[in-house]
Design an enzyme around this catalytic site. Structure first.
Site, PDB file in Angstrom:
ATOM      1  N   CYS A 134      54.728  41.619 112.758  1.00  0.00           N
ATOM      2  CA  CYS A 134      54.548  42.950 113.150  1.00  0.00           C
ATOM      3  C   CYS A 134      55.113  43.714 114.553  1.00  0.00           C
ATOM      4  O   CYS A 134      55.593  44.769 114.543  1.00  0.00           O
ATOM      5  CB  CYS A 134      52.838  43.262 113.375  1.00  0.00           C
ATOM      6  SG  CYS A 134      52.118  41.847 114.209  1.00  0.00           S
ATOM      7  N   HIS A 247      50.069  47.999 118.439  1.00  0.00           N
ATOM      8  CA  HIS A 247      50.934  46.996 119.232  1.00  0.00           C
ATOM      9  C   HIS A 247      51.732  47.986 120.300  1.00  0.00           C
ATOM     10  O   HIS A 247      52.308  48.820 119.511  1.00  0.00           O
ATOM     11  CB  HIS A 247      51.804  46.095 118.505  1.00  0.00           C
ATOM     12  CG  HIS A 247      50.891  44.853 118.090  1.00  0.00           C
ATOM     13  ND1 HIS A 247      49.585  44.738 118.089  1.00  0.00           N
ATOM     14  CD2 HIS A 247      51.419  44.037 117.138  1.00  0.00           C
ATOM     15  CE1 HIS A 247      49.435  43.738 117.421  1.00  0.00           C
ATOM     16  NE2 HIS A 247      50.360  43.199 116.874  1.00  0.00           N
TER      17      HIS A 247
END
Length: 353
Positions: A134, A247
């Protein structure tokens, strides 16, 4: 009949997990041509029902499922499951798009970001395509167009990774600890190495002999493979932060030629999948809470690094579950359909996270 004119038998492996559920919602949202849908999980979850496009679909036991007839298999059930079952689905004729790290570094498995290197999906001799980690995923759509025009020599990146990257148990631990601390109760870390509520942990995954963690080295290995340039130097630090979804990354790059902040904004404004959100004087910069649930990778705080001749700083944010995993897999499947790449002899395949 071309691929673009028909529907497909799609299997989602790990359908009851956070990423699997997001995959299913994205398939529905983007009106992917699903003819038959198989939702697969462990024996423990088998027999339950999942809603897809307004209909109930029964969860089947992966261990007893016959993959014959499946054309696209999106895997998001962990490395051990992918290692055992992805080759079986590929052998039965499916294109596997896998979200685990199991196959990412194999030379005969393409590692694909849909906006960056879709061409790599055509060379899939094992019938498997890997989804990157990710944190790498959101970095690539931003850095790839810059690398193509200006050549990136070095990347310094610090990632601030949400607890959803550790699965449902990570989300539950942050919520539980937050409530306990606000009630002046003692906490006992279970999922993470230390207290995560109101804290930062500079440790994701296991430490390796070089002092970096495996999570950090994924950024090194995957960046080089996706950008097809082993000369790029990557210096990463991965930090777990008390954020539920999204994130964030603080990125400093050094380019072969001088790249101004203005030129970088112009390049990124045209980059697929990227949204420039950059006007600090108006308090415009990407935030994890704003990226949650969104498809785009957001970039802001673009500024020149005054300490080196060809340096540039930026701040990159994306939803780690959506773009960081589920969306990219579906986008790869869409490319396979659009380009009539399903069922070709070279077994070009995309794997979903």
């Amino acid at each position: 009949m071309s691929n673009a004119q028909r529907s497909f038998h799609v299997a989602v492996v790990g359908a009851t997990g956070a990423v699997g559920e997001t995959m299913l919602s994205i398939l529905a949202e983007r009106d992917f041509p699903v003819g038959t849908l198989s939702v697969l999980a462990s024996e423990r979850s088998a027999g339950g029902e999942i809603e897809f496009n307004g209909q109930k679909v029964t969860v089947q036991d992966l261990a007893t499922f016959d993959p014959a007839g499946v054309e696209i298999a999106l895997f998001s059930a962990g490395g051990s499951v992918s290692k055992e079952y992805a080759p079986k689905f590929a052998a039965a004729g499916a294109v596997v798009i896998d979200n685990s790290s199991t196959f990412r570094y194999d030379a005969d498995v393409p590692l694909v970001v849909s906006e960056v290197n879709p061409h790599a999906a055509k060379n899939r001799p094992r019938g498997i395509i890997a989804n990157p980690n990710c944190s790498t995923m959101q970095l690539m759509p931003v850095l790839a167009p810059i690398h193509r025009e200006y050549g990136i020599e070095r990347i310094n990146v610090a990632t601030y990774q949400s607890v959803s990257g550790a699965g449902r148990s990570g989300l539950e631990e942050l919520g539980r600890q937050t409530a306990q601390l606000l009630a002046f109760q003692d906490i006992e870390p279970k999922k993470f190495q230390a207290q995560i509520a109101f804290n930062l942990i500079p440790h994701i995954d296991e430490f390796l002999a070089n002092g970096y963690t495996k999570e950090e080295m994924k950024l090194v290995w995957e960046t080089r493979k996706i950008l097809e340039d082993d000369s790029i130097q990557v210096n990463p630090t991965a930090v777990r932060v008390p954020v539920f979804y999204g994130h964030s990354e603080s990125v400093n790059i050094e380019t072969e030629r001088k790249l101004s902040a203005k030129e970088a904004r112009a390049i990124l404004a045209q980059a697929p999948g990227v949204q420039v959100y950059d006007n600090p004087s108006e308090k415009m910069y990407p935030l994890a809470v704003d990226a949650a649930g969104e498809d785009a990778t957001y970039v802001g705080r673009i500024r020149e690094d005054d300490t080196i001749p060809n340096g540039l700083n930026m701040w990159i944010v994306a939803d780690n579950i959506r773009k960081g995993a589920a969306l990219n897999a579906v986008q790869i499947a869409e490319e396979l359909v659009r380009r009539d790449l399903l069922g070709v002899k070279d077994r070009t395949v995309f794997i979903k996270k």
